[in-house]
Design a protein around this motif. Structure first.
Motif, PDB file in Angstrom:
ATOM      1  N   CYS A  57       0.827  -1.203   0.000  1.00  0.00           N
ATOM      2  CA  CYS A  57       0.000   0.000   0.000  1.00  0.00           C
ATOM      3  C   CYS A  57       0.866   1.259   0.000  1.00  0.00           C
ATOM      4  CB  CYS A  57      -0.971  -0.032   1.174  1.00  0.00           C
ATOM      5  SG  CYS A  57      -2.120  -1.442   1.058  1.00  0.00           S
ATOM      6  N   SER A  58       1.182   1.825   1.149  1.00  0.00           N
ATOM      7  CA  SER A  58       1.894   3.092   1.209  1.00  0.00           C
ATOM      8  C   SER A  58       3.233   2.936   1.910  1.00  0.00           C
ATOM      9  CB  SER A  58       1.063   4.135   1.966  1.00  0.00           C
ATOM     10  OG  SER A  58      -0.183   4.343   1.337  1.00  0.00           O
ATOM     11  N   GLU A  59       4.223   3.702   1.466  1.00  0.00           N
ATOM     12  CA  GLU A  59       5.503   3.738   2.173  1.00  0.00           C
ATOM     13  C   GLU A  59       5.315   4.461   3.496  1.00  0.00           C
ATOM     14  OE1 GLU A  59      10.069   5.387   1.600  1.00  0.00           O
ATOM     15  OE2 GLU A  59       8.744   5.235  -0.143  1.00  0.00           O
ATOM     16  N   THR A  60       5.998   3.975   4.522  1.00  0.00           N
ATOM     17  CA  THR A  60       5.824   4.537   5.855  1.00  0.00           C
ATOM     18  C   THR A  60       7.156   4.627   6.575  1.00  0.00           C
ATOM     19  OG1 THR A  60       4.534   4.348   7.902  1.00  0.00           O
ATOM     20  CG2 THR A  60       5.418   2.309   6.984  1.00  0.00           C
ATOM     21  N   ASP A  61       7.188   5.403   7.639  1.00  0.00           N
ATOM     22  CA  ASP A  61       8.357   5.504   8.507  1.00  0.00           C
ATOM     23  C   ASP A  61       8.180   4.719   9.794  1.00  0.00           C
ATOM     24  OD1 ASP A  61       8.339   8.851   7.528  1.00  0.00           O
ATOM     25  OD2 ASP A  61       9.924   7.466   6.991  1.00  0.00           O
ATOM     26  N   ALA A  62       6.950   4.302  10.093  1.00  0.00           N
ATOM     27  CA  ALA A  62       6.693   3.647  11.379  1.00  0.00           C
ATOM     28  C   ALA A  62       5.437   2.797  11.285  1.00  0.00           C
ATOM     29  CB  ALA A  62       6.526   4.689  12.486  1.00  0.00           C
ATOM     30  N   VAL A  63       5.462   1.684  12.021  1.00  0.00           N
ATOM     31  CA  VAL A  63       4.281   0.846  12.209  1.00  0.00           C
ATOM     32  C   VAL A  63       4.114   0.631  13.706  1.00  0.00           C
ATOM     33  CG1 VAL A  63       3.258  -1.440  11.870  1.00  0.00           C
ATOM     34  CG2 VAL A  63       4.462  -0.317   9.981  1.00  0.00           C
ATOM     35  N   VAL A  64       2.897   0.821  14.188  1.00  0.00           N
ATOM     36  CA  VAL A  64       2.610   0.664  15.614  1.00  0.00           C
ATOM     37  C   VAL A  64       1.576  -0.445  15.788  1.00  0.00           C
ATOM     38  CG1 VAL A  64       1.824   1.761  17.731  1.00  0.00           C
ATOM     39  CG2 VAL A  64       3.046   3.115  16.009  1.00  0.00           C
ATOM     40  N   TYR A  65       1.953  -1.493  16.515  1.00  0.00           N
ATOM     41  CA  TYR A  65       1.017  -2.550  16.884  1.00  0.00           C
ATOM     42  C   TYR A  65       0.451  -2.224  18.263  1.00  0.00           C
ATOM     43  CZ  TYR A  65       3.225  -5.435  13.253  1.00  0.00           C
ATOM     44  OH  TYR A  65       3.710  -5.933  12.069  1.00  0.00           O
ATOM     45  N   SER A  66      -0.859  -2.260  18.400  1.00  0.00           N
ATOM     46  CA  SER A  66      -1.483  -2.021  19.695  1.00  0.00           C
ATOM     47  C   SER A  66      -2.268  -3.253  20.142  1.00  0.00           C
ATOM     48  CB  SER A  66      -2.408  -0.799  19.638  1.00  0.00           C
ATOM     49  OG  SER A  66      -3.422  -0.971  18.671  1.00  0.00           O
ATOM     50  N   ASN A  67      -2.608  -3.277  21.436  1.00  0.00           N
ATOM     51  CA  ASN A  67      -3.328  -4.399  22.034  1.00  0.00           C
ATOM     52  C   ASN A  67      -2.550  -5.703  21.895  1.00  0.00           C
ATOM     53  OD1 ASN A  67      -5.539  -5.563  23.414  1.00  0.00           O
ATOM     54  ND2 ASN A  67      -6.440  -6.260  21.492  1.00  0.00           N
ATOM     55  N   VAL A  68      -1.244  -5.631  22.108  1.00  0.00           N
ATOM     56  CA  VAL A  68      -0.392  -6.809  21.967  1.00  0.00           C
ATOM     57  C   VAL A  68      -0.423  -7.604  23.267  1.00  0.00           C
ATOM     58  CG1 VAL A  68       1.933  -7.652  21.488  1.00  0.00           C
ATOM     59  CG2 VAL A  68       1.093  -5.568  20.364  1.00  0.00           C
ATOM     60  N   GLY A  69      -0.665  -8.881  23.153  1.00  0.00           N
ATOM     61  CA  GLY A  69      -0.689  -9.749  24.321  1.00  0.00           C
ATOM     62  C   GLY A  69      -2.061 -10.336  24.561  1.00  0.00           C
ATOM     63  N   TYR A  70      -2.099 -11.569  25.013  1.00  0.00           N
ATOM     64  CA  TYR A  70      -3.370 -12.266  25.246  1.00  0.00           C
ATOM     65  C   TYR A  70      -3.117 -13.482  26.121  1.00  0.00           C
ATOM     66  CZ  TYR A  70      -1.991 -15.864  21.817  1.00  0.00           C
ATOM     67  OH  TYR A  70      -1.346 -16.889  21.153  1.00  0.00           O
ATOM     68  N   SER A  71      -4.171 -14.183  26.468  1.00  0.00           N
ATOM     69  CA  SER A  71      -4.074 -15.428  27.227  1.00  0.00           C
ATOM     70  C   SER A  71      -4.186 -16.598  26.263  1.00  0.00           C
ATOM     71  CB  SER A  71      -5.176 -15.508  28.279  1.00  0.00           C
ATOM     72  OG  SER A  71      -5.057 -14.468  29.218  1.00  0.00           O
ATOM     73  N   GLY A  72      -3.241 -17.500  26.318  1.00  0.00           N
ATOM     74  CA  GLY A  72      -3.270 -18.630  25.412  1.00  0.00           C
ATOM     75  C   GLY A  72      -2.290 -19.699  25.816  1.00  0.00           C
ATOM     76  N   SER A  73      -1.904 -20.526  24.851  1.00  0.00           N
ATOM     77  CA  SER A  73      -0.972 -21.611  25.126  1.00  0.00           C
ATOM     78  C   SER A  73      -0.245 -21.983  23.846  1.00  0.00           C
ATOM     79  CB  SER A  73      -1.702 -22.841  25.682  1.00  0.00           C
ATOM     80  OG  SER A  73      -2.592 -23.368  24.712  1.00  0.00           O
ATOM     81  N   PHE A  74       0.879 -22.658  23.997  1.00  0.00           N
ATOM     82  CA  PHE A  74       1.558 -23.270  22.859  1.00  0.00           C
ATOM     83  C   PHE A  74       2.145 -24.592  23.314  1.00  0.00           C
ATOM     84  CE2 PHE A  74       4.731 -20.320  24.719  1.00  0.00           C
ATOM     85  CZ  PHE A  74       5.777 -21.194  24.996  1.00  0.00           C
ATOM     86  N   MET A  75       2.580 -25.381  22.366  1.00  0.00           N
ATOM     87  CA  MET A  75       3.159 -26.683  22.665  1.00  0.00           C
ATOM     88  C   MET A  75       4.675 -26.554  22.724  1.00  0.00           C
ATOM     89  SD  MET A  75       0.532 -28.528  23.106  1.00  0.00           S
ATOM     90  CE  MET A  75       1.333 -30.135  23.254  1.00  0.00           C
ATOM     91  N   ASP A  76       5.218 -26.763  23.910  1.00  0.00           N
ATOM     92  CA  ASP A  76       6.645 -26.601  24.148  1.00  0.00           C
ATOM     93  C   ASP A  76       7.353 -27.947  24.013  1.00  0.00           C
ATOM     94  OD1 ASP A  76       8.916 -25.200  24.729  1.00  0.00           O
ATOM     95  OD2 ASP A  76       8.605 -25.166  26.892  1.00  0.00           O
ATOM     96  N   VAL A  77       8.523 -27.948  23.417  1.00  0.00           N
ATOM     97  CA  VAL A  77       9.288 -29.188  23.251  1.00  0.00           C
ATOM     98  C   VAL A  77       9.874 -29.622  24.598  1.00  0.00           C
ATOM     99  CG1 VAL A  77      11.264 -30.278  22.102  1.00  0.00           C
ATOM    100  CG2 VAL A  77       9.855 -28.614  20.859  1.00  0.00           C
ATOM    101  N   THR A  78       9.720 -30.898  24.914  1.00  0.00           N
ATOM    102  CA  THR A  78      10.257 -31.437  26.170  1.00  0.00           C
ATOM    103  C   THR A  78      11.334 -32.482  25.947  1.00  0.00           C
ATOM    104  OG1 THR A  78       8.479 -33.094  26.233  1.00  0.00           O
ATOM    105  CG2 THR A  78       8.103 -31.014  27.406  1.00  0.00           C
TER     106      THR A  78
END
Length: 474
Positions: free
Chosen positions: A32-53
């Protein structure tokens, strides 16, 4: 970035907004458009992943268990490793944490304010109106731009090769002053004291963990934050060609030159990287001023060996490897100076440079290979900072890959199809600021020096850079 060419991007509105947006479809991707900055908001949540053991060499199989997480920036508050793919020349890299009591607040521009000092940190100042992207749902399109599917939170998986891309393009014009900016919060007192100690740590090319392990506790694992007035940010890790402090360069050449291992089951593990970036080494070395060729990669960990568990547990990792902590915490800042010249010397990933971050658990087990041998496919976290998506492109895209807004697979997250200009002939300086206080990540171009400290005012100016915003859904 890690495995799939099919990225699950997110957008606020339905496909009708995609068709009306002023964007170009090039080699399977929208820009789309060239930019100088990108801001992600509302980062983070409750969840899970599968960890190697476990990684079993006798059966060539890996076992996993579910790990849960929650909170601001999760799971990206966990330790991250920083990855580089050529063609690329790295001139500077640094990691900062807030000094004790630091609180950085956005300064709203007013008619009476002299904005010249803010503008000087924007290499390519845009028009008064900038593209603002809000990201809350996922839209998939095929190579002809036709809608395939849209979701607002459930997992969607496609194996059909016709599904070549997914697009974020709900762009609306808004005054530059209304583009998203945020506060950068402080880390804990413990993080600050370790950060201060790190500035006086040894700066030799060896960058061994023994010289800086106690000094870099914050860089490896700090995850708390607090707010009060203070003095700025303290540099805890730094690289310039031929010299490192609390940085360990590695690559995937395990078993070839005295560090790491190779097996018929899992291939080459990580290893210390030689000063050329592409060869293995028996001990940590500082990277020389080298231009990494197409499809060659190296990565940076902290200087703290995983045997030092006083700053946190690295979890399971492949045996007989040089295992080091990454860079953890809700609030942290990474800085870069780099070039990405054109190079068509490789038959794979030809002229497709990239800088990205992974949950540090991934390379310590298996970065490339069986998906059950790392936590990547279940969403433990990746941030693509500056990535070329097709050979020869001049447009760098950023994206977050985790399970946010989805069911815990890596197809959640979000991003924007606005892009940074690729620095082919002159270097680009950039900062990536994780702000745990308001759950945001800023990826932006900057100017100035990356000294042993950065003032609160300097970082505030960086945070006020106008650009694209991407709001992740819970």
């Amino acid at each position: 970035m890690k495995f799939s060419n099919l990225a699950a991007f997110s957008t606020l509105a339905a496909f009708t907004s995609v068709a009306s947006a002023d964007c170009d479809y090039v080699s399977g991707n929208y820009y789309c458009s060239e930019t100088d900055a990108v801001v992600y908001s509302n980062v983070g949540y409750s969840g899970s992943f599968m960890d190697v053991t476990n990684m079993d060499e006798s059966t060539c199989a890996c076992t996993q268990e579910k790990v849960t997480f929650s909170g601001a920036m999760a799971p990206l508050d966990q330790e991250l490793s920083v990855h580089f793919r050529g063609p690329l020349k790295l001139l500077q890299f640094g990691v900062y944490y807030p000094s004790e009591g630091t609180s950085l607040k956005k300064r709203d521009a007013t008619a009476s304010e002299d904005c010249s000092t803010v503008i000087q940190h924007q290499h390519r100042k845009r028009e008064a109106a900038v593209a603002v992207v809000e990201v809350t749902s996922t839209v998939y399109v095929d190579g002809d731009g036709e809608l395939v599917s849209a979701t607002t939170g459930s997992a969607v998986g496609f194996s059909d090769s016709a599904v070549s891309t997914a697009v974020v393009v709900t762009s609306s014009l808004a005054p530059a002053s209304s583009a998203a900016t945020s506060t950068a919060a402080a880390a804990s007192s413990a993080a600050a004291s370790s950060a201060a100690a790190s500035s006086s740590a040894a700066s030799s090319a060896a960058a061994s963990s023994s010289a800086s392990s106690s000094a870099s506790s914050s860089a490896a694992s700090s995850s708390s934050s607090s707010g009060a007035s203070g003095s700025g940010w303290q540099r805890v890790s730094y690289y310039s060609p031929g010299s490192t402090t609390n940085c360990t360069f590695m690559n995937n050449e395990g078993g070839t030159a005295g560090s790491g291992v190779w097996s018929s089951c899992f291939g080459n593990s990580i290893s210390f990287a030689a000063s050329d970036g592409v060869s293995g080494a028996s001990s940590a070395q500082a990277l020389d001023e080298v231009t990494l060729a197409s499809d060659k990669e190296y990565m940076i960990f902290s200087g703290v060996d995983c045997s030092d568990d006083s700053i946190g547990d690295c979890g399971y990792y492949r045996g007989d490897i040089p295992a080091y902590h990454g860079f953890g915490g809700k609030t942290k800042m990474f800085v870069f100076e780099f070039l990405m010249p054109h190079d068509y010397s490789s038959s794979t990933n030809e002229d497709m440079p990239a800088i990205w971050m992974l949950n540090a658990k991934i390379p310590r087990t298996l970065q490339y290979g069986d998906s059950t041998c790392s936590c990547w496919s279940t969403g433990c976290g990746e941030v693509d900072l500056f990535e070329i998506l097709s050979s020869g492109s001049e447009k760098l895209i950023t994206h977050i890959h985790d399970g946010q807004g989805n069911d815990g697979t890596s197809t959640g997250g979000g991003g924007t199809q606005d892009y940074f200009a690729r620095p082919t002939s002159s270097s680009l300086k950039a900062a990536v600021i994780f702000d745990g206080s308001d759950e945001s990540i800023h990826v932006l171009e900057v100017s100035g020096d990356f000294g042993s400290t950065l003032s609160a005012a300097t970082v505030e100016e960086w945070l006020n850079t106008s650009g694209s915003s991407a709001a992740l859904s819970s």
